[in-house]
Design a protein around this motif. Structure first.
Motif, mmCIF file in Angstrom:
data_model
loop_
_atom_site.group_PDB
_atom_site.id
_atom_site.type_symbol
_atom_site.label_atom_id
_atom_site.label_comp_id
_atom_site.label_asym_id
_atom_site.label_seq_id
_atom_site.Cartn_x
_atom_site.Cartn_y
_atom_site.Cartn_z
ATOM 1 N N ALA A 17 0.852 -1.190 0.000
ATOM 2 C CA ALA A 17 0.000 0.000 0.000
ATOM 3 C C ALA A 17 0.885 1.236 0.000
ATOM 4 C CB ALA A 17 -0.927 -0.005 1.212
ATOM 5 N N ASP A 43 -1.589 8.272 0.275
ATOM 6 C CA ASP A 43 -1.826 9.296 -0.744
ATOM 7 C C ASP A 43 -1.607 10.701 -0.161
ATOM 8 O OD1 ASP A 43 -4.122 10.246 0.565
ATOM 9 O OD2 ASP A 43 -5.522 9.225 -0.775
ATOM 10 N N GLU A 87 -4.369 9.134 3.208
ATOM 11 C CA GLU A 87 -5.177 7.923 3.168
ATOM 12 C C GLU A 87 -4.376 6.763 2.573
ATOM 13 O OE1 GLU A 87 -8.185 7.748 4.456
ATOM 14 O OE2 GLU A 87 -8.104 9.877 4.983
ATOM 15 N N ARG A 97 -3.695 3.590 0.295
ATOM 16 C CA ARG A 97 -4.208 3.117 -0.989
ATOM 17 C C ARG A 97 -3.549 1.799 -1.370
ATOM 18 N NH1 ARG A 97 -8.585 6.235 -3.082
ATOM 19 N NH2 ARG A 97 -8.433 8.258 -2.036
ATOM 20 N N ASP A 98 -4.327 0.918 -1.952
ATOM 21 C CA ASP A 98 -3.876 -0.414 -2.343
ATOM 22 C C ASP A 98 -3.096 -0.330 -3.662
ATOM 23 O OD1 ASP A 98 -3.616 -3.101 -3.072
ATOM 24 O OD2 ASP A 98 -5.573 -3.645 -2.269
ATOM 25 N N THR A 112 -4.651 9.077 -5.641
ATOM 26 C CA THR A 112 -6.044 9.136 -5.172
ATOM 27 C C THR A 112 -6.980 8.304 -6.042
ATOM 28 O OG1 THR A 112 -6.497 11.149 -6.446
ATOM 29 C CG2 THR A 112 -5.673 11.429 -4.194
ATOM 30 N N LEU A 162 -6.294 5.154 -6.807
ATOM 31 C CA LEU A 162 -6.104 3.769 -6.406
ATOM 32 C C LEU A 162 -7.154 3.359 -5.375
ATOM 33 C CD1 LEU A 162 -2.205 3.766 -6.021
ATOM 34 C CD2 LEU A 162 -3.546 2.902 -7.964
ATOM 35 N N SER A 210 -9.028 2.519 -2.114
ATOM 36 C CA SER A 210 -8.752 2.940 -0.742
ATOM 37 C C SER A 210 -8.769 1.728 0.186
ATOM 38 C CB SER A 210 -9.782 3.973 -0.279
ATOM 39 O OG SER A 210 -11.082 3.426 -0.316
#
Length: 280
Positions: free
Chosen positions: A15, A18, A22, A24-25, A52, A54, A56
């Motif tokens: 991961a 962002d 947050e 992101r995977d 952003t 990708l 969440s």
């Protein structure tokens, strides 16, 4: 960039954090954060992506070790002048090298197991250096180019195993859960100067360690260059660079971890860890 791995032990997914903080995977883009994906080519490709877009991830999901497939977990002892002073040891003339078993590696917030027969389990917050490109006979001037990034390392130590009896450091450093790393691998472009990072560690909300990488005896560039004269450093290898003063062994009287204790620690810009101590 801030790279991390999330999910249950043994089933973590890669991961990235962002710009809004947050997770992101990135598992559709890479297999994992390991020696194959930490080079500049892969990381530069990721920098071109709008993170952003990708998938969440749940921020509450378990965070695992920030890198996997670690070949070597190299540690440096007595590498802070103020820590050497508190232990009564001389400042070493050259880096003191030992290894921690890679089976000690765990997530930053996993339970910390007090080993069976342990009487003196101790804490040590340390700056971790993760290699991104093979380093073999590199100069100090070129050393930082071989680093993928930095992370928080908790170099947990059992002092009786380490110093008493035959006094083998690796024996006191390698129990399961004695090597929490993460939460993030922060790429080197986000760390302006690894020798200007504040660091701290608390036990049960009581301040124990307060320090700065500025008081290292041997800085990051020197350590990477020095180690590369004796062994090749491979992508994914970790160097744990020593700890500032405030360890339990040096207190009067000494103080050590027990089941139920909560250890929190962190390094400026690299995130924080939290471990609840349990009996193995």
């Amino acid at each position: 960039m801030k790279l991390l791995r999330v999910g249950p032990p043994g089933r973590e997914r890669p991961a990235i954090i962002d710009p809004n903080g947050e997770p992101r995977d990135v598992s559709d883009l890479i297999d994992d954060w390991d020696g194959l994906t930490l080079d500049d080519v892969v990381l530069n490709q990721l920098r071109k992506i709008d993170l952003t877009t990708l998938p969440s991830l749940d921020p509450a999901e378990r965070i695992g070790p920030c890198v996997t497939g670690v070949g070597k977990f190299v540690c440096i002892g007595l590498n802070y002048a103020d820590h050497a002073a508190e232990t009564g040891a001389d400042v070493p003339a050259e880096p003191v090298i030992f290894f921690k078993a890679t089976s000690a590696i765990c997530g930053p917030d996993d339970k910390l197991e007090i080993p069976r027969r342990s009487e003196k389990t101790d804490w040590e917050v340390e700056l971790g250096v993760v290699i991104g490109k093979e380093a073999k006979y590199v100069s100090e001037a070129d050393a930082l180019d071989h680093i993928a990034g930095y992370c928080v390392v908790h170099d947990v130590s059992e002092r009786a195993f380490q110093l008493e009896g035959t006094g083998q450091w690796v024996k006191g450093k390698s129990a399961d859960t004695f090597g929490p790393i993460g939460p993030w691998l922060v790429t080197r472009d986000e760390v302006e100067d690894p020798q200007k990072l504040s660091m701290w560690l608390d036990v049960n909300d009581e301040a124990m360690q307060r320090g700065s990488t500025a008081t290292m005896v041997f800085g990051v560039s020197h350590l990477v260059s020095y180690l590369s004269q004796y062994m090749s450093l491979q992508p994914g290898d970790i160097i744990s660079t020593g700890t500032p003063p405030g360890v339990g062994l040096s207190m009067t009287p000494p103080r050590f971890l027990r089941a139920g204790d909560v250890v929190t620690l962190g390094i400026e810009g690299l995130g924080t860890q939290r471990q609840v101590c349990i009996n193995a």
